[in-house]
Design a protein around this motif. Structure first.
Motif, PDB file in Angstrom:
ATOM      1  N   CYS A  83      50.163  41.357  43.840  1.00  0.00           N
ATOM      2  CA  CYS A  83      50.350  39.898  43.830  1.00  0.00           C
ATOM      3  C   CYS A  83      51.790  39.455  43.769  1.00  0.00           C
ATOM      4  CB  CYS A  83      49.420  39.363  42.953  1.00  0.00           C
ATOM      5  SG  CYS A  83      50.060  39.144  41.049  1.00  0.00           S
ATOM      6  N   CYS A 114      53.110  40.151  39.888  1.00  0.00           N
ATOM      7  CA  CYS A 114      53.137  41.518  39.882  1.00  0.00           C
ATOM      8  C   CYS A 114      54.654  41.944  40.333  1.00  0.00           C
ATOM      9  CB  CYS A 114      52.486  42.789  40.508  1.00  0.00           C
ATOM     10  SG  CYS A 114      50.675  42.781  39.763  1.00  0.00           S
ATOM     11  N   CYS A 168      47.583  43.267  35.269  1.00  0.00           N
ATOM     12  CA  CYS A 168      48.238  41.913  35.512  1.00  0.00           C
ATOM     13  C   CYS A 168      47.148  40.742  35.203  1.00  0.00           C
ATOM     14  CB  CYS A 168      48.386  42.246  37.285  1.00  0.00           C
ATOM     15  SG  CYS A 168      49.426  40.545  37.661  1.00  0.00           S
ATOM     16  N   CYS A 187      46.180  39.225  38.851  1.00  0.00           N
ATOM     17  CA  CYS A 187      45.406  39.866  40.129  1.00  0.00           C
ATOM     18  C   CYS A 187      44.550  40.981  39.746  1.00  0.00           C
ATOM     19  CB  CYS A 187      46.582  40.393  41.021  1.00  0.00           C
ATOM     20  SG  CYS A 187      47.463  41.697  40.597  1.00  0.00           S
TER      21      CYS A 187
HETATM   22 ZN   LIG Z   1      49.541  40.853  39.691  1.00  0.00          ZN
END
Ligand SMILES: [Zn+2]
Ligand SMILES: [Zn+2]
Length: 483
Positions: free
Chosen positions: A369, A372, A463, A466
């Protein structure tokens, strides 16, 4: 928010990685029957109810999935009981999964349906507010029998696997659509079925500026059925070189001449056409049947973001960290694929151009994502949270975002690649082993190899935005990071 009634059509959405795990478990090549349970968030929208697969519990053969008393195999009472309690505590629907043979057609057996009638009313009562039900998979098909909290019963319409490509499973092949002469040339590329898929899609375009207006132009010409266009701004004269569909009178050019009195210039800017209205006009010129929601607002407003949860795809063409944060969350939380596009001209101290690039970053649930990959800067998020007055005090008026250099063709590179990705992924042209890449185009780089750079997005295990322990598939279970 008052609970909306759960209405059909019912769709299951599942991230590609979960679908792959389930497929390996159900179809290891032994031709036998296997079982599992999916815990799914329930999101009711004006376009039907979406079941977002959040948890997958594989039933171990011989331990959790055993010889049945009436049918061939069954989940043990302990396995069912534990999973139903898990689902209830997390506010998820409970979906028992097993497999049959065959490929593009599947249905429950009479024994399956009899077992649903014996078991699901009780499970539904335990769950209370979410459905209980069963799913049966064949290699390329799925059928579902859902028992709803209000006592009604519904069939699953389809399952959407949100990967690259996006694939849709039905209980039997859908009836072939009739062809439309308007789209004859492109139907020859992705078929009448592909064209029908586009007509059934609801796509969001966040930001109706340079890149966004091009995306609206492309999507509406392609025959996408419904667009949601979000942008708070009005047309300014400096937008005209890039804003597709904008006319000089949308910006009240004569009123905003520097030679005109200040009050007239102010009035001209205040009366200028909202960018979303220009975009809506553009879309309707391309396709009279298109449904357009032109929202002159910011995607970071709670109600605006909430209106996007039933989209099929999201194009992010607005360059603010807040917008990135919200769209990134929508994509993962509601299992909707999307893409972030942009173009930038970097200028050195003396005003000399140092770099020029266009960027396309496809984002699908579970593929890494924007958070991240450090594309959402917490410092800039904080900066954006300041009010206009605070910004003025901090001398951010000359912020480079306001007077950033920009050229239509740079936006076009990003917009065309992003729409290409979308088109190929939803109409099924992509190969099943397709690897999504983030791409940067540097037209001024000296060597051909340096002109296109590809990055593989990272996905950090824990994360918050995500991963499975974060927003992934949470639906309404957690608030969006809106204002
Ligand atoms: Zn992420
Ligand atoms: Zn069966």
């Amino acid at each position: 928010m008052a609970a909306q009634p759960m209405t059909g059509p019912w769709t299951l959405r599942m991230p590609a990685a979960m679908a792959a795990t389930l497929r390996e478990h159900l179809f290891p090549g032994d031709g036998d029957e296997h079982g599992a349970v999916i815990g799914a968030s329930v999101v009711t929208t004006p376009r039907g109810t979406r079941l977002l697969a959040r948890r997958l519990y594989l039933a171990k053969d011989g331990t959790d999935y055993v010889a049945g008393q009436r049918g061939y195999r069954m989940l043990t009472a302990t396995f069912v009981g534990d999973r139903v309690r898990d689902c209830r505590s997390q506010g998820l629907a409970y979906l028992a999964v097993h497999c049959h043979g065959g490929s593009t057609r599947v249905s429950f057996s009479r024994t399956d349906l009899a077992s649903h009638e014996r078991g699901y009313p009780a499970l539904r009562d335990i769950l209370g507010t979410t459905p209980a039900g069963g799913l049966v998979f064949a290699a390329d098909a799925v059928a579902g029998d859902l028992w709803l909290p209000d006592g009604a019963r519904a069939e699953l319409d389809r399952a959407v696997i949100t990967g690259w490509p996006i694939t849709t499973l039905y209980s039997e092949p859908p009836t072939p659509p009739t062809s439309d002469l308007t789209y004859d040339r492109q139907s020859r590329v992705f078929g009448d079925r592909g064209q029908a898929i586009l007509a059934g899609q609801k796509v969001a375009v966040i930001g109706a500026g340079g890149a966004g207006s091009l995306i609206v132009e492309y999507l509406s010409r392609l025959g996408v059925g419904e667009l949601v266009i979000v942008d708070p701004d009005r047309v300014e004269r400096t937008n005209l070189p890039r804003l597709v569909g904008a006319r000089a009178r949308d910006a009240h050019v004569w009123m905003t001449e520097p030679s005109k009195p200040q009050w007239l210039q102010t009035l001209g800017r205040r009366w200028a056409t909202p960018k979303v209205k220009v975009a809506r006009r553009l879309a309707r010129q391309a396709n009279q049947r298109i449904r357009v929601h032109a929202l002159q607002a910011d995607v970071t407003q709670t109600a605006i973001a909430a209106s996007l949860v039933d989209c099929d795809y999201i194009f992010l063409a607005a360059d603010s960290m807040q917008a990135r944060l919200v769209v990134n969350a929508l994509i993962h939380q509601y299992l909707i694929s999307g893409v972030q596009v942009g173009a930038k001209v970097q200028v050195g101290p003396g005003g000399a151009v140092t770099d020029v690039f266009s960027v396309v970053r496809p984002v699908a649930p579970g593929f890494g994502c924007l958070w991240c990959n450090e594309l959402i800067s917490p410092a800039r998020l904080q900066e954006e949270a300041l009010t206009a007055e605070q910004l003025r005090q901090q001398r951010y008026v000359e912020d480079d975002a306001v007077h950033a250099p920009s050229v239509i063709s740079l936006n076009a590179v990003a917009a065309a690649h992003a729409v290409d990705d979308y088109l190929h992924t939803v109409t099924g042209l992509l190969p099943t082993a397709y690897e999504p890449r983030w791409r940067r185009f540097h037209p001024l780089a000296p060597t051909a190899l340096q002109r296109v750079r590809c990055d593989i997005p990272r996905a950090s295990a824990g994360c918050t935005e995500c991963s499975g322990t974060g927003r992934l598939g949470q639906g309404n279970g957690t608030p969006l990071p809106t204002r």
